[in-house]
Design a protein around this motif. Structure first.
Motif, mmCIF file in Angstrom:
data_model
loop_
_atom_site.group_PDB
_atom_site.id
_atom_site.type_symbol
_atom_site.label_atom_id
_atom_site.label_comp_id
_atom_site.label_asym_id
_atom_site.label_seq_id
_atom_site.Cartn_x
_atom_site.Cartn_y
_atom_site.Cartn_z
ATOM 1 N N SER A 35 0.834 -1.208 0.000
ATOM 2 C CA SER A 35 0.000 0.000 0.000
ATOM 3 C C SER A 35 0.870 1.260 0.000
ATOM 4 O O SER A 35 1.815 1.361 0.783
ATOM 5 N N PHE A 37 0.019 3.923 1.161
ATOM 6 C CA PHE A 37 -0.390 4.710 2.336
ATOM 7 C C PHE A 37 0.060 4.069 3.649
ATOM 8 O O PHE A 37 -0.425 4.426 4.709
ATOM 9 N N CYS A 40 2.177 7.122 7.339
ATOM 10 C CA CYS A 40 1.211 8.225 7.439
ATOM 11 C C CYS A 40 1.660 9.397 6.580
ATOM 12 O O CYS A 40 2.858 9.578 6.322
ATOM 13 N N ASP A 41 0.717 10.181 6.133
ATOM 14 C CA ASP A 41 1.022 11.401 5.390
ATOM 15 C C ASP A 41 1.797 12.344 6.317
ATOM 16 O O ASP A 41 1.465 12.483 7.495
ATOM 17 N N ASN A 81 -7.691 12.377 0.896
ATOM 18 C CA ASN A 81 -8.286 11.118 1.362
ATOM 19 C C ASN A 81 -8.739 11.255 2.810
ATOM 20 O O ASN A 81 -7.970 11.700 3.661
ATOM 21 N N PRO A 84 -9.381 6.448 7.090
ATOM 22 C CA PRO A 84 -10.220 5.234 7.103
ATOM 23 C C PRO A 84 -10.669 4.908 8.526
ATOM 24 O O PRO A 84 -9.910 5.078 9.484
ATOM 25 N N ALA A 145 -8.077 -1.978 6.830
ATOM 26 C CA ALA A 145 -7.489 -0.635 6.765
ATOM 27 C C ALA A 145 -6.240 -0.522 7.627
ATOM 28 O O ALA A 145 -5.242 0.100 7.236
ATOM 29 N N ASN A 148 -3.058 -1.422 5.970
ATOM 30 C CA ASN A 148 -2.751 -0.726 4.707
ATOM 31 C C ASN A 148 -2.523 0.774 4.868
ATOM 32 O O ASN A 148 -1.973 1.406 3.964
ATOM 33 N N TYR A 149 -2.954 1.332 5.983
ATOM 34 C CA TYR A 149 -2.884 2.783 6.155
ATOM 35 C C TYR A 149 -2.115 3.153 7.420
ATOM 36 O O TYR A 149 -2.328 2.566 8.487
ATOM 37 N N CYS A 151 -2.478 5.966 8.854
ATOM 38 C CA CYS A 151 -3.381 6.765 9.697
ATOM 39 C C CYS A 151 -4.771 6.169 9.600
ATOM 40 O O CYS A 151 -5.379 6.162 8.525
ATOM 41 N N VAL A 152 -5.249 5.606 10.710
ATOM 42 C CA VAL A 152 -6.592 5.015 10.749
ATOM 43 C C VAL A 152 -7.287 5.436 12.035
ATOM 44 O O VAL A 152 -6.650 5.939 12.966
#
Length: 772
Positions: A35, A37, A40-41, A81, A84, A145, A148-149, A151-152
């Motif tokens: 992923s 993502f 984290c951004d 985005n 999630p 999520a 894969n992310y 930031c959740v």
């Protein structure tokens, strides 16, 4: 690896301020999935170092700061985005270190167990992890999520709650003394609350509201009367505050909407004849606290008069003889212990305070901003506020309305975990530290930033390390949630790699926080010196340990391309209103600037330090138009008077104010087309509202101003000032003080600053050998 570039002699390449932060390059297959993502951004969390030294000795040798810059509860803009949400109540955490499952764990034993990426303990995978209980069917875990992310947000089950999620409660404490009436603050505040009642978060119809007005007495309002008219209850004893009719003052907003509207419509007239110049803010705060302390809430305080009665009374302590001297710091620290101790009580009871301060004269922003500082709130300052000026009324109404509409997090705590060998060492921002590493925030405002220093306790033996921020909070809509922000960063033993991966924007944020901290604990001089010395250290180590140059003079100051703007940002900080050497900056303005420096997210901080300057009279045809990528801005100019042509018209903006500079040689036609006046002589300097004209340049400039006011996160609404080249000397100097590349008063120009760094760096190798 970034190239070594010479900084001397050239203007800084300011386009790099708009460039994205350097990417975090983790080794392949570090994350469970591919992923994009998984990390984290950087707008949620970034590090000053995107390659972490493997040992404390290497970090010390590098002289680079090691810190995290966080904005975990930032707003999500159009086209971005959303975070999630994991709503199935399956929250897998490490049994030992309590890390939340994330993209950097590993599955073992055929996927039955998972290995924590922080402490390496093996944990069982919850039985429900691969099963959808709602639809009664298996699910593909690789699509979850949280794997894969970076930031959740988890919907928290009941074990994450001490009590049922609190309903939002707002207590307005409104100054109704003489100055609040004369300035128009009360009328504008009442009108804004009235217009914003439908914007206050109230999805569940559980939100409650109370209004307390204060002068030399406290006035409470029973909002639950059968008549539909609010009943005023006056308490004159401000030394022993009690609550009349305790059960009726904090009223359900939906059920009592008509009564609240009626009161807000009448409020300005109720005090219009007042001659009362007293204000018992401390007593009003105690009363507001008693109204909400059992369930938690938010006190929004609108203050026009320096509190001068009862507990927490303050004195007019501005002393112009101290400005610009080593004793100036005494004016920038709180004058009364009441506000900090009261804020700590609030924090314990999940009560946040926001301060909106209206300064006709000295307001003691330094003391009053203690309340937001320790309760996770926000401070807004409106110097010289006069609602008769449309610009003042509009700015306050906009920011106040946005503040009321903000979807805040309630009764929150933040904890930051890190891989074994790392420890969170110091914390900067608006919160109260409840235990060694637990940040308590009764209220998490949107878009507030926090800076956390990191220490290396043991050698790092893994190829990567992780940082995980967990923000446990209640949403405005009554749902308990945990926002988890995970960042994975590579580890290195190479000082060259550490320098190649240093993030100059995050370092500037760290400098800002440390500079404010040093200014308040010591002297402003010490704060500026510390920033300059740290910059010299960084470029000295780069010269001696990365480039391998020996001690002695070199013809150029050289740095890595990823730190090419660090000297500029350091210079901007020592020239900023928050820190610069000057006897002309009022204490309130300086205290407010310091508050902004330590709470702004990077997106707001960078233009606040280095404003954007545009030439309006030579705009390219596409500038000021809307393209498929949004509004097109003119090319940004370096901040030097050399770029100001005598016949030119320029726009400068720093996110807080917008300045239109008009040269005295400007052509009359531009004055007609842009301002609807016949010539330069017809222009009036000061706060203005742009006219709306049917001319191309007026349409373009109005579009640019509108975009500036809405393009960044945060509630700020910049005021527009017109500045004539030979107009008001104060306004002229104020504008020119933003041209940071030029010499101002006693502070070096950019080129002089680079020369100063180069001269000090030349002898750095000798000093380094001795210090090591």
């Amino acid at each position: 690896m970034p190239q070594a570039i010479s900084l001397s002699g050239a203007r800084p390449n300011i386009a790099d301020l708009m460039a994205p932060q350097p990417p975090v390059r983790v080794p392949p297959n570090t994350s469970l999935t591919d992923s994009p993502f998984a990390n984290c951004d950087p707008s949620y969390k970034c590090s000053t170092l995107n390659a972490i030294p493997a040992t404390e000795q290497l970090l010390k040798k590098s002289r680079l700061p090691f810190a995290l810059v966080l904005a975990p509860y930032r707003t999500v803009g159009e086209g971005e985005n959303p975070v999630p949400v994991v709503s199935d109540s399956v929250i897998a955490r490490c049994r030992r270190c309590r890390t939340y499952i994330n993209p950097y764990i590993t599955f073992v034993e055929g996927g039955q167990r998972w290995k924590c990426n922080m402490c390496f303990l093996l944990n069982d995978v919850p039985a429900a992890f691969d099963y959808d209980a709602v639809n009664q069917q298996p699910v593909d875990r690789w699509k979850r999520a949280e794997l894969n992310y970076g930031c959740v947000e988890f919907v928290a089950p009941t074990e994450y709650m001490v009590r049922p999620p609190q309903a939002p409660s707002y207590v307005f404490v409104i100054d109704v003394s003489h100055s609040a009436i004369q300035s128009g603050m009360l009328a504008t505040a009442a009108r804004t609350i009235l217009d914003s009642l439908d914007r206050i978060p109230n999805k569940e119809n559980r939100t409650r509201v109370a209004i307390v007005t204060v002068d030399s007495s406290l006035h409470f309002y029973n909002l639950t009367t059968s008549t539909g008219e609010a009943e005023m209850l006056v308490v004159a004893d401000i030394d022993d505050v009690f609550i009349p009719h305790p059960g009726t003052l904090l009223a359900n907003l939906t059920e009592n909407m008509d009564t609240i509207r009626s009161l807000l419509e009448r409020l300005p007239d109720m005090f219009k004849e007042t001659v009362n110049v007293s204000n018992a803010l401390g007593s009003a705060l105690q009363a507001a606290y008693k109204l909400v302390c059992n369930q938690g809430g938010k006190i929004i305080c609108l203050q026009s008069t320096l509190p001068n009665s009862g507990v927490g009374a303050l004195k007019l302590r501005e002393d112009v003889k101290l400005l610009g001297t080593p004793k100036e710091s005494t004016l920038l620290n709180a004058a009364s212990p009441f506000y900090k101790s009261f804020a700590v009580d609030c924090s314990r009871s999940q009560v946040a305070c926001d301060m909106l301060i209206f300064g006709g004269q000295y307001s003691d922003v330094a003391t009053l901003s203690c309340l937001p500082h320790y309760t996770g709130g926000q401070t807004y300052y409106y110097p010289g506020f006069n609602a008769a000026r449309t610009e003042d009324a509009f700015k306050f109404a906009h920011e106040f309305s946005e503040l009321l509409a903000e979807e805040i997090g309630l009764e929150a705590v933040i904890r930051i975990r890190a891989s074994r060998g790392l420890r969170m060492n110091a914390f900067h921002g608006n919160f109260f530290i409840r235990s060694t590493d637990l940040l308590a925030l009764p209220n998490v405002p949107r878009n507030q930033s926090y800076c956390v220093e990191v220490a290396i306790e043991d050698d790092l033996k893994t190829p990567t390390v992780c940082f995980q921020t967990a923000l446990l909070h209640t949403t405005c809509h009554g749902e308990r949630r945990i926002r988890v922000v995970t960042l994975c960063v590579p580890v290195t033993t190479s000082i060259s790699e550490i320098y190649a991966n240093a993030n100059q924007k995050a370092i500037a944020d760290y400098f800002a926080n440390k500079g404010v901290e040093r200014a308040l604990s010591s002297k402003l001089d010490d704060a500026r010196d510390a920033i300059v010395n740290k910059t010299i250290d960084i470029f000295g180590v780069y010269k001696s340990h990365v480039l391998g140059s020996g001690p002695g003079s070199t013809p150029q100051l050289t740095g890595p391309s990823n730190l090419n703007l660090l000297p500029l940002l350091a210079l901007c900080l020592i020239k900023h209103d928050g820190l610069r050497q000057s006897s002309q900056i009022p204490t309130d303005l300086r205290a407010n600037a310091m508050n902004l420096l330590r709470t702004m997210p990077l997106q707001l901080l960078l233009p606040y330090l280095y404003p954007n300057l545009y030439a309006l009279h030579t705009m390219p045809p596409e500038a000021g138009e809307i393209s498929e990528n949004g509004v097109v801005f003119p090319p940004v100019l370096n901040l030097t008077v050399e770029n100001l042509e005598p016949h030119g018209c320029y726009l400068l903006e720093n996110g807080q104010n917008i300045y239109l500079w008009v040269g005295r040689g400007v052509v009359p036609q531009l004055c007609v087309d842009l301002f609807d006046v016949k010539s330069y002589d017809g222009l009036r300097g000061g706060k203005i509202t742009m006219p709306v004209l049917d001319t191309p340049i007026n349409k373009k400039v109005n579009l640019l101003i509108g975009k500036i006011r809405e393009m960044r996160r945060g509630n700020y609404y910049p005021t527009l000032y017109l500045i004539k080249e030979d107009g008001d000397p104060y306004l002229r100097l104020w504008f020119l003080s933003h041209l940071v590349e030029d010499r101002t008063d006693n502070i070096m120009s950019y080129q002089q600053f680079l020369q100063h760094i180069k001269d000090r760096v030349s002898f750095f190798g000798t000093y380094l050998d001795k210090s090591n």
